[in-house]
Design a protein around this motif. Structure first.
Motif, PDB file in Angstrom:
ATOM      1  N   VAL A  67      -9.106  -8.784  12.962  1.00  0.00           N
ATOM      2  CA  VAL A  67      -7.638  -8.733  13.039  1.00  0.00           C
ATOM      3  C   VAL A  67      -7.212  -9.967  12.276  1.00  0.00           C
ATOM      4  CG1 VAL A  67      -5.380  -8.877  14.464  1.00  0.00           C
ATOM      5  CG2 VAL A  67      -7.398  -7.348  15.204  1.00  0.00           C
ATOM      6  N   ILE A  68      -7.699 -11.127  12.485  1.00  0.00           N
ATOM      7  CA  ILE A  68      -7.361 -12.398  11.962  1.00  0.00           C
ATOM      8  C   ILE A  68      -7.830 -12.413  10.521  1.00  0.00           C
ATOM      9  CG2 ILE A  68      -7.989 -14.881  11.767  1.00  0.00           C
ATOM     10  CD1 ILE A  68      -8.336 -14.798  14.986  1.00  0.00           C
ATOM     11  N   ASP A  69      -9.024 -11.717  10.214  1.00  0.00           N
ATOM     12  CA  ASP A  69      -9.261 -11.550   8.537  1.00  0.00           C
ATOM     13  C   ASP A  69      -8.198 -10.629   8.061  1.00  0.00           C
ATOM     14  OD1 ASP A  69     -11.760 -12.786   8.674  1.00  0.00           O
ATOM     15  OD2 ASP A  69     -12.808 -11.122   8.579  1.00  0.00           O
ATOM     16  N   TYR A  70      -7.834  -9.488   8.735  1.00  0.00           N
ATOM     17  CA  TYR A  70      -6.682  -8.817   8.162  1.00  0.00           C
ATOM     18  C   TYR A  70      -5.363  -9.737   7.869  1.00  0.00           C
ATOM     19  CZ  TYR A  70      -8.743  -4.139   8.861  1.00  0.00           C
ATOM     20  OH  TYR A  70      -9.371  -3.050   8.523  1.00  0.00           O
ATOM     21  N   ALA A  71      -5.184 -10.443   8.987  1.00  0.00           N
ATOM     22  CA  ALA A  71      -3.692 -11.236   8.982  1.00  0.00           C
ATOM     23  C   ALA A  71      -4.047 -12.230   7.872  1.00  0.00           C
ATOM     24  CB  ALA A  71      -3.520 -11.768  10.274  1.00  0.00           C
ATOM     25  N   LEU A  72      -5.161 -12.731   7.308  1.00  0.00           N
ATOM     26  CA  LEU A  72      -5.192 -13.755   6.343  1.00  0.00           C
ATOM     27  C   LEU A  72      -5.696 -12.961   4.937  1.00  0.00           C
ATOM     28  CD1 LEU A  72      -7.054 -16.594   8.187  1.00  0.00           C
ATOM     29  CD2 LEU A  72      -4.729 -16.235   7.767  1.00  0.00           C
ATOM     30  N   ASN A  73      -5.745 -11.860   4.716  1.00  0.00           N
ATOM     31  CA  ASN A  73      -6.016 -11.270   3.770  1.00  0.00           C
ATOM     32  C   ASN A  73      -7.129 -11.397   3.257  1.00  0.00           C
ATOM     33  OD1 ASN A  73      -3.821  -9.320   3.530  1.00  0.00           O
ATOM     34  ND2 ASN A  73      -2.605 -11.164   2.188  1.00  0.00           N
ATOM     35  N   ARG A  74      -8.403 -11.570   3.946  1.00  0.00           N
ATOM     36  CA  ARG A  74      -9.516 -11.987   3.766  1.00  0.00           C
ATOM     37  C   ARG A  74     -10.420 -10.574   3.456  1.00  0.00           C
ATOM     38  NH1 ARG A  74     -10.491 -17.304   7.321  1.00  0.00           N
ATOM     39  NH2 ARG A  74     -10.864 -15.664   9.139  1.00  0.00           N
ATOM     40  N   ARG A  75      -9.944  -9.491   3.727  1.00  0.00           N
ATOM     41  CA  ARG A  75     -10.814  -8.250   3.747  1.00  0.00           C
ATOM     42  C   ARG A  75     -10.189  -7.363   2.536  1.00  0.00           C
ATOM     43  NH1 ARG A  75     -14.384  -6.318   8.335  1.00  0.00           N
ATOM     44  NH2 ARG A  75     -14.971  -8.318   9.224  1.00  0.00           N
ATOM     45  N   THR A  76     -11.101  -6.717   1.995  1.00  0.00           N
ATOM     46  CA  THR A  76     -10.683  -5.651   0.715  1.00  0.00           C
ATOM     47  C   THR A  76      -9.950  -4.506   1.380  1.00  0.00           C
ATOM     48  OG1 THR A  76     -12.277  -6.481  -0.437  1.00  0.00           O
ATOM     49  CG2 THR A  76     -11.560  -4.589  -1.129  1.00  0.00           C
ATOM     50  N   GLU A  77     -10.553  -4.009   2.434  1.00  0.00           N
ATOM     51  CA  GLU A  77      -9.790  -2.765   2.953  1.00  0.00           C
ATOM     52  C   GLU A  77      -8.297  -2.703   3.552  1.00  0.00           C
ATOM     53  OE1 GLU A  77     -12.719  -3.814   5.652  1.00  0.00           O
ATOM     54  OE2 GLU A  77     -12.000  -3.402   7.533  1.00  0.00           O
ATOM     55  N   ALA A  78      -8.066  -3.958   3.823  1.00  0.00           N
ATOM     56  CA  ALA A  78      -6.652  -3.900   4.182  1.00  0.00           C
ATOM     57  C   ALA A  78      -5.874  -5.283   3.446  1.00  0.00           C
ATOM     58  CB  ALA A  78      -6.334  -4.209   5.621  1.00  0.00           C
ATOM     59  N   HIS A  79      -4.569  -5.079   3.055  1.00  0.00           N
ATOM     60  CA  HIS A  79      -3.693  -6.056   2.755  1.00  0.00           C
ATOM     61  C   HIS A  79      -2.484  -6.355   3.243  1.00  0.00           C
ATOM     62  CE1 HIS A  79      -1.487  -7.985  -0.779  1.00  0.00           C
ATOM     63  NE2 HIS A  79      -2.415  -9.021  -0.489  1.00  0.00           N
ATOM     64  N   LEU A  80      -1.993  -7.430   3.374  1.00  0.00           N
ATOM     65  CA  LEU A  80      -0.636  -7.379   4.217  1.00  0.00           C
ATOM     66  C   LEU A  80       0.388  -8.173   3.201  1.00  0.00           C
ATOM     67  CD1 LEU A  80       1.037  -7.587   6.996  1.00  0.00           C
ATOM     68  CD2 LEU A  80      -0.212  -9.532   7.603  1.00  0.00           C
ATOM     69  N   HIS A  81       1.637  -7.792   3.448  1.00  0.00           N
ATOM     70  CA  HIS A  81       2.762  -8.649   2.539  1.00  0.00           C
ATOM     71  C   HIS A  81       3.173  -9.584   3.648  1.00  0.00           C
ATOM     72  CE1 HIS A  81       3.817  -6.116  -1.162  1.00  0.00           C
ATOM     73  NE2 HIS A  81       2.784  -6.332  -1.272  1.00  0.00           N
ATOM     74  N   HIS A  82       2.780 -10.749   3.821  1.00  0.00           N
ATOM     75  CA  HIS A  82       3.160 -11.717   4.907  1.00  0.00           C
ATOM     76  C   HIS A  82       4.882 -11.705   4.842  1.00  0.00           C
ATOM     77  CE1 HIS A  82      -0.826 -13.380   4.181  1.00  0.00           C
ATOM     78  NE2 HIS A  82      -0.886 -12.783   5.353  1.00  0.00           N
ATOM     79  N   TRP A  83       5.526 -11.511   3.883  1.00  0.00           N
ATOM     80  CA  TRP A  83       7.028 -11.748   4.070  1.00  0.00           C
ATOM     81  C   TRP A  83       7.448 -10.546   4.463  1.00  0.00           C
ATOM     82  CZ3 TRP A  83       3.928 -12.368  -0.239  1.00  0.00           C
ATOM     83  CH2 TRP A  83       4.020 -10.940  -1.213  1.00  0.00           C
ATOM     84  N   ASP A  84       6.765  -9.410   4.723  1.00  0.00           N
ATOM     85  CA  ASP A  84       7.273  -8.396   5.408  1.00  0.00           C
ATOM     86  C   ASP A  84       6.981  -8.220   6.748  1.00  0.00           C
ATOM     87  OD1 ASP A  84       8.491  -7.480   3.011  1.00  0.00           O
ATOM     88  OD2 ASP A  84       6.849  -5.997   2.375  1.00  0.00           O
ATOM     89  N   LEU A  85       6.127  -9.249   7.177  1.00  0.00           N
ATOM     90  CA  LEU A  85       5.465  -8.891   8.683  1.00  0.00           C
ATOM     91  C   LEU A  85       6.518  -8.673   9.727  1.00  0.00           C
ATOM     92  CD1 LEU A  85       2.866  -9.139  10.096  1.00  0.00           C
ATOM     93  CD2 LEU A  85       2.769 -11.564  10.169  1.00  0.00           C
ATOM     94  N   MET A  86       7.657  -9.482   9.726  1.00  0.00           N
ATOM     95  CA  MET A  86       8.701  -9.348  10.879  1.00  0.00           C
ATOM     96  C   MET A  86       9.208  -7.812  10.927  1.00  0.00           C
ATOM     97  SD  MET A  86       9.768 -11.988  12.251  1.00  0.00           S
ATOM     98  CE  MET A  86      11.493 -12.071  12.780  1.00  0.00           C
ATOM     99  N   GLY A  87       9.302  -7.258   9.988  1.00  0.00           N
ATOM    100  CA  GLY A  87       9.743  -5.886   9.823  1.00  0.00           C
ATOM    101  C   GLY A  87       8.705  -5.006  10.488  1.00  0.00           C
ATOM    102  N   LEU A  88       7.491  -5.221  10.046  1.00  0.00           N
ATOM    103  CA  LEU A  88       6.527  -4.360  10.354  1.00  0.00           C
ATOM    104  C   LEU A  88       5.704  -4.793  11.891  1.00  0.00           C
ATOM    105  CD1 LEU A  88       4.409  -4.703   6.961  1.00  0.00           C
ATOM    106  CD2 LEU A  88       5.363  -2.839   8.014  1.00  0.00           C
ATOM    107  N   ALA A  89       6.136  -5.854  12.437  1.00  0.00           N
ATOM    108  CA  ALA A  89       5.556  -6.521  13.595  1.00  0.00           C
ATOM    109  C   ALA A  89       5.623  -5.270  14.892  1.00  0.00           C
ATOM    110  CB  ALA A  89       5.789  -7.748  14.067  1.00  0.00           C
ATOM    111  N   PRO A  90       6.709  -4.794  15.139  1.00  0.00           N
ATOM    112  CA  PRO A  90       6.845  -3.840  16.167  1.00  0.00           C
ATOM    113  C   PRO A  90       6.056  -2.732  15.827  1.00  0.00           C
ATOM    114  CG  PRO A  90       8.927  -4.492  15.317  1.00  0.00           C
ATOM    115  CD  PRO A  90       8.096  -4.808  14.314  1.00  0.00           C
ATOM    116  N   TRP A  91       5.854  -2.189  14.784  1.00  0.00           N
ATOM    117  CA  TRP A  91       5.129  -1.009  14.384  1.00  0.00           C
ATOM    118  C   TRP A  91       3.601  -1.418  14.842  1.00  0.00           C
ATOM    119  CZ3 TRP A  91       0.746   0.769  11.869  1.00  0.00           C
ATOM    120  CH2 TRP A  91       0.783   2.024  11.643  1.00  0.00           C
TER     121      TRP A  91
END
Ligand SMILES: Cc1cc2nc3c(=O)[nH]c(=O)nc-3n(C[C@H](O)[C@H](O)[C@H](O)COP(=O)(O)OP(=O)(O)OC[C@H]3O[C@@H](n4cnc5c(N)ncnc54)[C@H](O)[C@@H]3O)c2cc1C
Length: 416
Positions: A67-91
């Motif tokens: 989960v931490i790797d995902y949050a820090l964009n350290r893996r290839t399989e997942a990527h997160l736009h940090h600036w969209d996190l607030m909107g995505l967090a409940p989901w």
């Protein structure tokens, strides 16, 4: 003057086209609406696998290191736009909770009746559409770079076989070379899912189904579905020219479905889990006989009519955020380690959006309190697989027939 019909199906992806055909087969006069052509969004660019093996859904990792790797964009399989996190967090939080082992088990139990029928339902459309020969019965191959991960997944597959009837063949290196002679590099073996089938152009399959719908008298109209409104006991799409009126409306707009529902006072917890693809030539006549998933890196190489299609894992971002194909950039050199990819055939990576509800099940059924309003969306990583079988269930419910499975797990109001 209005155009009148029985049913308006909004959205001509794999899910909407299949729904239109299933309703038409029950004698309904159907108009299919899309703002683009048929199967030109998510249903065009996927990996083309009809995933008969995918009873257990793609859940969110529960291991905090991952989960931490995902949050820090350290893996290839997942990527997160940090600036969209607030909107995505409940989901994301709801999805994380639904990814607890007991809930994944419940989701698998609920998905099984749909997944089990996916190939039969596709074949029942492919035959009359004249494309029965497009199916490759060569399965879906997961390949591994480490013996530890292969052993762990092999054990999990053995338990899935017993519980869910999903067949897995363990493939050692020698057998891997035999079935996919052009794979090379740091692989130790694989797991073949022989029940899965695939196609070399999923968008063309959607278009062939739509052509069958039109041959059978169905109408396709280009219009923006957001202008749908209740009008005196029926539904009216005033944005179309002429306006269309129908007794029933089916919302099959994939990740965009809330854009039509919100003005009607309805909103489901739906996100578009984004994914990219890019095509490559293969060097020296190299080929693949089936889609190959490089499990520890997290991308798929799928042999397509256009070339080798590299498809990425999940990107968590706003639906309409600008494309950021970093997962393609990260995957490409890793893919070159295991297959002789040649030049890129596309200038830009294609971007698609998997329509995902947090419990990993689609919404199929009527909306309580809104007579004539039906939903069929949220097929997450499996919309190409599940379009036709979901259509059967929806059409049975709309026609008052006994449904082939209990529709309760998919009822739209489960999030209320
Ligand atoms: C990289 C990637 C790989 C995948 N691989 C696989 C796979 O191998 N197997 C599998 O089963 N699934 C796969 N999927 C998932 C699958 O592609 C989707 O679940 C599926 O395409 C969803 O179909 P749909 O019809 O619900 O949505 P879509 O195909 O997105 O269709 C929705 C339609 O609604 C229309 N629309 C939107 N808004 C409006 C509006 N306002 N007015 C009118 N029309 C509108 C759009 O134009 C579109 O045609 C993959 C997805 C991605 C991104």
């Amino acid at each position: 003057m209005n155009l009148n019909c029985d049913v308006l199906v909004l959205g001509a992806g794999m899910v909407g086209v299949s729904a239109a055909l299933a309703l038409q087969a029950r004698g309904r006069d159907v108009v299919l609406v899309d703002r683009r052509g048929v199967a030109e969004e998510t249903s065009h660019g996927n990996a083309g696998i009809i995933q008969r093996e995918a009873v257990v859904p793609y859940s969110f990792p529960r291991d905090w290191k991952v989960v931490i790797d995902y949050a820090l964009n350290r893996r290839t399989e997942a990527h997160l736009h940090h600036w969209d996190l607030m909107g995505l967090a409940p989901w994301l939080w709801e999805h994380f909770q639904n990814s607890a082992p007991d809930r994944v088990e419940a989701a698998a139990r609920a998905a099984r009746p749909l997944v089990e029928r996916c190939i039969d339902e596709h074949e029942a459309l492919m035959r009359p559409a004249g494309i029965a020969d497009v199916i490759r019965h060569t399965g879906y191959l997961r390949v591994y770079r480490s013996a530890e991960r292969l052993a762990a997944d092999s054990a999990a597959s053995a338990s899935a076989a017993a519980r869910w009837g999903v067949v897995t063949e363990s493939i050692d290196l020698a057998r891997l070379r035999e079935i996919e002679p052009h794979l090379h590099g740091p692989l130790v073996g694989g797991l073949l899912k022989p029940q899965a089938v695939s196609v070399s152009d999923p968008g063309a399959v959607g278009k062939a189904y739509a052509a069958l719908f039109q041959q059978r008298g169905g109408r396709f109209v280009t219009a923006d579905a957001r202008a749908i409104e209740p009008a005196g006991g029926c539904w009216r799409l005033s944005g179309a020219r002429p306006a269309i009126e129908a007794r029933d409306v089916v919302v099959a707009l994939g990740p965009w479905s809330n854009e039509v529902l919100r003005p009607l006072g309805i909103e489901l917890p739906l996100i578009g889990k984004r994914g990219y693809h890019k095509h490559y030539a293969a060097q020296h006549g190299a080929a693949l006989s089936r889609p190959v998933f490089d499990v520890e890196v997290g991308y798929v190489l799928a042999p397509m009519a256009r070339g080798i299609r590299l498809t990425t894992g999940a990107e968590f971002a706003r639906l309409d955020a600008a494309p950021t194909p970093v997962q393609v950039e990260k995957s490409e050199p890793r893919a070159r380690e295991i297959f002789p990819l040649g030049d890129a055939l596309d200038q830009e990576a294609w971007l698609g959006r998997r329509p995902c509800l947090p419990d990993m099940l689609p919404a199929i059924g009527p909306v309580p309190g809104k007579p004539g309003l039906w939903l069929d969306f949220g097929h997450h990583h499996l919309g190409f697989t599940l379009g036709p079988v979901s259509a059967r269930l929806l059409a049975q419910l709309m026609s008052g027939e006994a449904p082939f499975t209990d529709p309760a797990p998919y009822r739209p109001e489960r999030f209320a």
